[in-house]
Design a protein around this motif. Structure first.
Motif, PDB file in Angstrom:
ATOM      1  N   TYR A   1      23.926 -16.155  -3.443  1.00 32.96           N
ATOM      2  CA  TYR A   1      23.437 -16.430  -4.797  1.00 32.96           C
ATOM      3  C   TYR A   1      24.349 -15.868  -5.887  1.00 32.96           C
ATOM      4  N   ALA A   2      25.626 -15.601  -5.534  1.00 38.47           N
ATOM      5  CA  ALA A   2      26.659 -15.171  -6.487  1.00 38.47           C
ATOM      6  C   ALA A   2      26.214 -13.964  -7.316  1.00 38.47           C
ATOM      7  N   MET A   3      25.857 -12.899  -6.594  1.00 39.59           N
ATOM      8  CA  MET A   3      25.373 -11.688  -7.251  1.00 39.59           C
ATOM      9  C   MET A   3      26.212 -10.489  -6.827  1.00 39.59           C
ATOM     10  N   GLY A   4      26.237  -9.501  -7.684  1.00 40.78           N
ATOM     11  CA  GLY A   4      26.690  -8.170  -7.310  1.00 40.78           C
ATOM     12  C   GLY A   4      25.497  -7.256  -7.468  1.00 40.78           C
ATOM     13  N   CYS A   5      25.511  -6.156  -6.765  1.00 41.73           N
ATOM     14  CA  CYS A   5      24.437  -5.176  -6.902  1.00 41.73           C
ATOM     15  C   CYS A   5      25.080  -3.890  -7.420  1.00 41.73           C
ATOM     16  N   ALA A   6      24.887  -3.636  -8.704  1.00 41.91           N
ATOM     17  CA  ALA A   6      25.531  -2.489  -9.349  1.00 41.91           C
ATOM     18  C   ALA A   6      24.969  -1.169  -8.841  1.00 41.91           C
ATOM     19  N   ARG A   7      23.735  -1.172  -8.391  1.00 40.74           N
ATOM     20  CA  ARG A   7      23.122   0.040  -7.836  1.00 40.74           C
ATOM     21  C   ARG A   7      21.901  -0.361  -7.025  1.00 40.74           C
ATOM     22  N   TYR A   8      21.780   0.221  -5.858  1.00 43.65           N
ATOM     23  CA  TYR A   8      20.538   0.128  -5.101  1.00 43.65           C
ATOM     24  C   TYR A   8      20.213   1.529  -4.593  1.00 43.65           C
ATOM     25  N   VAL A   9      18.940   1.800  -4.491  1.00 45.60           N
ATOM     26  CA  VAL A   9      18.460   3.063  -3.931  1.00 45.60           C
ATOM     27  C   VAL A   9      17.240   2.726  -3.074  1.00 45.60           C
ATOM     28  N   CYS A  10      17.326   3.055  -1.802  1.00 44.83           N
ATOM     29  CA  CYS A  10      16.227   2.833  -0.869  1.00 44.83           C
ATOM     30  C   CYS A  10      15.432   4.131  -0.771  1.00 44.83           C
ATOM     31  N   MET A  11      14.220   4.089  -1.262  1.00 45.96           N
ATOM     32  CA  MET A  11      13.346   5.257  -1.279  1.00 45.96           C
ATOM     33  C   MET A  11      12.317   5.131  -0.140  1.00 45.96           C
ATOM     34  N   PRO A  12      11.555   6.193   0.123  1.00 39.31           N
ATOM     35  CA  PRO A  12      10.622   6.155   1.253  1.00 39.31           C
ATOM     36  C   PRO A  12       9.565   5.055   1.196  1.00 39.31           C
TER      37      PRO A  12
ATOM     38  N   GLN B   1       4.566  -5.323  -1.236  1.00 38.56           N
ATOM     39  CA  GLN B   1       3.531  -5.736  -2.170  1.00 38.56           C
ATOM     40  C   GLN B   1       3.831  -7.172  -2.551  1.00 38.56           C
ATOM     41  N   LYS B   2       2.791  -7.883  -2.968  1.00 39.35           N
ATOM     42  CA  LYS B   2       2.928  -9.316  -3.212  1.00 39.35           C
ATOM     43  C   LYS B   2       4.072  -9.648  -4.160  1.00 39.35           C
ATOM     44  N   GLN B   3       4.223  -8.896  -5.204  1.00 37.75           N
ATOM     45  CA  GLN B   3       5.244  -9.234  -6.192  1.00 37.75           C
ATOM     46  C   GLN B   3       6.115  -8.035  -6.502  1.00 37.75           C
ATOM     47  N   ALA B   4       7.415  -8.288  -6.608  1.00 34.01           N
ATOM     48  CA  ALA B   4       8.351  -7.250  -7.033  1.00 34.01           C
ATOM     49  C   ALA B   4       8.209  -7.056  -8.540  1.00 34.01           C
TER      50      ALA B   4
ATOM     51  N   ASN C   1       0.809  -1.220   0.000  1.00 32.81           N
ATOM     52  CA  ASN C   1       0.000   0.000   0.000  1.00 32.81           C
ATOM     53  C   ASN C   1       0.846   1.276   0.000  1.00 32.81           C
ATOM     54  N   ARG C   2       2.081   1.123  -0.436  1.00 31.57           N
ATOM     55  CA  ARG C   2       3.023   2.258  -0.507  1.00 31.57           C
ATOM     56  C   ARG C   2       3.213   2.939   0.856  1.00 31.57           C
TER      57      ARG C   2
END
Length: 152
Positions: free
Chosen positions: A34-45, A77-80, A9-10
């Protein structure tokens, strides 16, 4: 792949040093597991943007995403929403542009005047704790070293 995780519900996510630290810890575990890199993440409100990059043939973005969502104390929310980068978005310039676009999200939202002022953004490569969150060249050097280690 670009993922967007939206709170249910945002509702507002109360980002502070504690929650952000926990987010980075869970992101690190998901990335390593899981053998990943995260090239960019941004945590918004009310949402999170992530660009995952696989480091081996065994990389699994879906499992990493499930792990991240399960271990963060946020009602999602149920699905990304996921977006596979099209061929035209996979060139180095286009990829960097996508990462830069996400980086500027807090400025476009009016949360800060300059991207460097937003404390809840960066990148991640397992094994590189001193990675500069804004230096994309350093990210790729670290990611290639991590990727090489995953081939062993």
């Amino acid at each position: 792949m670009h993922w967007t995780h939206v709170s249910k519900n945002r509702h507002s996510i109360s980002w502070d040093a504690s929650l952000y630290g926990h987010f980075r810890e869970v992101l690190l575990h998901a990335s390593a597991r899981y053998a990943m890199g995260c090239a960019r993440y941004v945590c918004m409100p009310d949402h999170i943007h992530l660009i995952w990059v696989g480091a081996s043939s065994g990389s699994d973005q879906l499992k990493a995403t499930r792990f991240l969502r399960r271990h963060l104390d946020v009602s999602w929310q149920k699905q990304a929403h996921d977006h596979v980068l099209r061929e035209s978005e996979r060139s180095r310039g286009a990829f960097v542009d996508t990462c830069q676009y996400l980086r500027e999200n807090p400025v476009r939202a009016g949360l800060v005047a300059r991207v460097e002022e937003w404390p809840y953004a960066g990148n991640m490569v397992p094994g590189f704790p001193d990675l500069d969150p804004w230096d994309s060249d350093q990210f790729w050097k670290c990611f290639l070293a991590y990727r090489t280690s995953q081939a062993d």
